[in-house]
Design an enzyme around this catalytic site. Sequence first.
Site, PDB file in Angstrom:
ATOM      1  N   TYR A   1       0.847  -1.211   0.000  1.00  0.00           N
ATOM      2  CA  TYR A   1       0.000   0.000   0.000  1.00  0.00           C
ATOM      3  C   TYR A   1       0.877   1.255   0.000  1.00  0.00           C
ATOM      4  O   TYR A   1       1.714   1.429   0.897  1.00  0.00           O
ATOM      5  CB  TYR A   1      -0.887  -0.065   1.238  1.00  0.00           C
TER       6      TYR A   1
ATOM      7  N   ASP B   1      -0.871  -5.912   9.667  1.00  0.00           N
ATOM      8  CA  ASP B   1      -1.980  -5.050   9.283  1.00  0.00           C
ATOM      9  C   ASP B   1      -3.087  -5.975   8.788  1.00  0.00           C
ATOM     10  O   ASP B   1      -2.976  -6.572   7.717  1.00  0.00           O
ATOM     11  CB  ASP B   1      -1.521  -4.088   8.182  1.00  0.00           C
TER      12      ASP B   1
ATOM     13  N   ILE C   1      -6.416  -5.149   8.341  1.00  0.00           N
ATOM     14  CA  ILE C   1      -7.631  -4.351   8.164  1.00  0.00           C
ATOM     15  C   ILE C   1      -8.605  -4.908   7.127  1.00  0.00           C
ATOM     16  O   ILE C   1      -9.722  -4.426   7.020  1.00  0.00           O
ATOM     17  CB  ILE C   1      -7.329  -2.870   7.862  1.00  0.00           C
TER      18      ILE C   1
ATOM     19  N   LYS D   1     -12.335  -0.749   6.139  1.00  0.00           N
ATOM     20  CA  LYS D   1     -12.521  -1.668   5.022  1.00  0.00           C
ATOM     21  C   LYS D   1     -13.584  -2.716   5.337  1.00  0.00           C
ATOM     22  O   LYS D   1     -14.463  -2.980   4.531  1.00  0.00           O
ATOM     23  CB  LYS D   1     -11.197  -2.367   4.682  1.00  0.00           C
TER      24      LYS D   1
END
Lengths: 477, 475
Positions: A145, A230, A232, A268
């Site tokens: 990302y 991470d 998410i 998300k």
Amino acid sequence: MAAISKIATGNGHGENSAYFDGWKAYETNPFHPTDRPDGVIQMGLAENQLCFDFIEKWLMEHPEASICTAEGVSKFKETALFQDYHGIPEFRQAVAKFMGKVRGDKVKFDPDRIVMSGGATGAHEMVAFCLADPGEAFLVPTPYYPGFDRDLRWRTGVELVPVVCDSANDFKITIDSLQSAYHKAQEANIKIKGLLITNPSNPLGTFMDKDTLKNIINFVNEKNIHLIGDEIYAATVFMEPEFVSISEVIEEVECNRDLIHIVYSLSKDMGFPGFRVGIVYSYNDTVTSCARKMSSFGLVSSQTQHLIATMLSNDEFIDNFVAESRERLFKRHKYFTWTLSQIGICSLKSNAGLFIWMDLRKLLKEKTFEAEMDLWRVIIDEVKLNVSPGSSFHCHEPGWFRVCFANMDDYSMEIALSRIRNFMVKNNETMVPPRNKLWRRTSLKLSLSRSLSRKMDDFIMSPSIMSPQSPLVQART
Amino acid sequence: MVAISKIATGNGHGEDSPYFDGWKAYETNPFHPIDRPDGVIQMGLAENQLCFNFIKKWVMEHPEASLCSAEGVNKFKETALFQDYHGMPEFREAVAKFMGKVRSGRVKFDPDRIVMSGGATGAHEMVAFCLADPGEAFLVPTPYYPGFDRDLRWRTGVELVPVVCESSNNFKITRAALEAAYEKAKEANLRVKGLLITNPSNPLGTILDRDTLKGIVKFINEKNIHLIGDEIYAATVFMEPEFVSISEIIEEVECNRDLIHIVYSLSKDMGFPGFRVGIVYSYNDAVVSCARKMSSFGLVSSQTQHLIATMLSDDDFVDSFIVESKEQLFKRHKYFTLSLSQVGIGSLKSNAGLFIWMDLRKLLKEKTFDAEMDLWRVIINEVKLNVSPGSSFHCDEPGWFRVCFANMDDNTMEVALLRITTFMHKHNEAMVPRKLCRRASLKLSLSRRRDDFMSQNMMSPHSPIPQSPLVRART
């Protein structure tokens, strides 16, 4: 000249990256079905827009979730005054429970380890501040990302060292690539403080199998470096195999838990990026304590804490939501990827996320990033879709594009697909089967809708997500 | 042992300061009129609790302000998805308008300069990141809000250099004090990047007069350093003279506007600390642009932006609220300071803020900060009030205490005053006027003075304290 800081005058904010150029094109001419039918369709934004009707229904049935309704206003004052960085207890409990449910209840999360932050953006920065000094570094597998470049580095002074992953093995994270990146950093005199993995992956839409995770845990323990997971996109896993979280794997292998930290958010999984609900969950007591103090810089609005606490303590709602969300993501993903494959476009096999990792390597004039940028400009300017080029994700190999599919209604999806179709036809792609009935029909839209409607029936159509102008509706009436 | 960062292992979070010890005492035994009538009363928290009825009434009349009501739910989706760091246009316009109204319409604020942050806490840190490099410094007049030590320094590496202000001239910020601090920084090889003023002042409760402000603007232009004006108490000015904002002064004197930045928030003026509505307003385009990008680390929840946008665009509500809030603060302040003066306790003459700067110098055993800490412990443990000692605000002189008065209801205020009176009485202060000593019930004397200026709506018929002398006096 009034001097400001180096941070302010530099470009650590990352907005000069190509990633943002497509945004600008979209912003000057955004698609609208009636006002700007030739506008750019946004497929560069990883948003989850598929379940709002479900959520809104729940809201209408639960006015107590708001501090502004008759049922909730008795809590207005205490909530408006509540600025304790521990967070509202019911909020922490509800989030901890939700995180457990999203992992199939295979692990339990401790509400006292839930620390708030200003979205996942704030969470990542906070973790970097807690774990590393300026000049120290985290390893990050590519592609990753683009926001990490800003979130982890800009104000912290921390560096990122890429762990190069290859399409040859579907971008899996191998021990070799980890060791290689680690040694490269050592040679450059950069001290590695941790490894940041995004699981499920953005932009790949895949997630790691148990063995890979176990290897990663062994690696961080060997090197005595932190592991930041991470997660998410955890609830966006819409198909088997089931998601495996770091939190599960550390129950199964030997691991120093002081090294383990999870970043989470509702942006998300729930589709609430505007609410800025970021979470840092660390198994390290010192880090939890420090992060909690730092959270003062980005607490979740107590009004929002109250809403989320009420929503996520409703077991029935969560169970139904998680199932419904998965189903709708599955359908949308399947339709999108299947249709693309019909016109000769492939993507990395994935079962999670709000996007696909589209493989357009064969459309490149040459195997270079310049050629990728050229193709990207064509996609934005001619096909009028904002997609994200792989180079902005630090992908090692040109030709890959991240394309989001969950941030639009069915009608926009149809338009996007027909534009891609037209583009492929115009470019005379040999991949598109010549004998396909679709070729011969005069109206591609109609043909698309007719054949699609048959196939859609197989796995998609829910009357509630049909846009009234949708050609599919017309096909049906 | 696994290594974490220096920031994490250090104590830059500032929680080892005594400022927080009183909190702990309060937290272990908080006052409650029925459950814990002998608990510690919180007078260390600068909250504005006086206008919630007013606000709640508006909320009930405007269901469209909520995304979760039938009237507002059609905006739920677009709001939940809205994460643009420019912020909602309606939010920025409403906040800009509110800021103008709080300054009596004498200046206009440009909505495009409104940048969000994670509360004033996040705003201060953000401004420090934008203006100074690690190792550089800001000048800050003392006494100042203890949170600055953390907000401006902890993760930024920026230093703070105190500008010492003295009680002898009511803690005014003088040119001499500014110059002295600037020179001291130079000698210590610290590059001063800016001056941070809090106006109205926390903890003093005073406002800067026009001449002082002009002097300050002149000073920073001469030195070519930034001026950060923390104006988060702007709407708490409850009495003449009127508040003068930096935003007004720069219209009147020559000034390089690239040096001017305002920090604002709704935590004090509206009483909404939980909603984390922090604002950075800079006249410097590069700073606005940078801050806007940084705001991603602490955006205001879009749900809250929507509520605030609706509320603050209602002109009638805002105008009435500002007036009502001032009136309630004025009354509470007047009652509190009058009652204290009756028992011989003075405080700095003030016309703003949610607290007074109480003068207990004469109660110190000796003129030292140790004596101040001793007195403070007595106040917490015997008088059972959590107040904030001046040393935690970096006050140059021992004996001053910040005491908050707007974060409690009338009955709690009565109990607090009773405790103070009892304490002063017990210590046989010669300052206490004889007639008060002679009355058998001190409680009764207090209630008569209240009638002078307490209006009906401040008396709650449903007093949580059935034994309250006020209820008895009235029935």
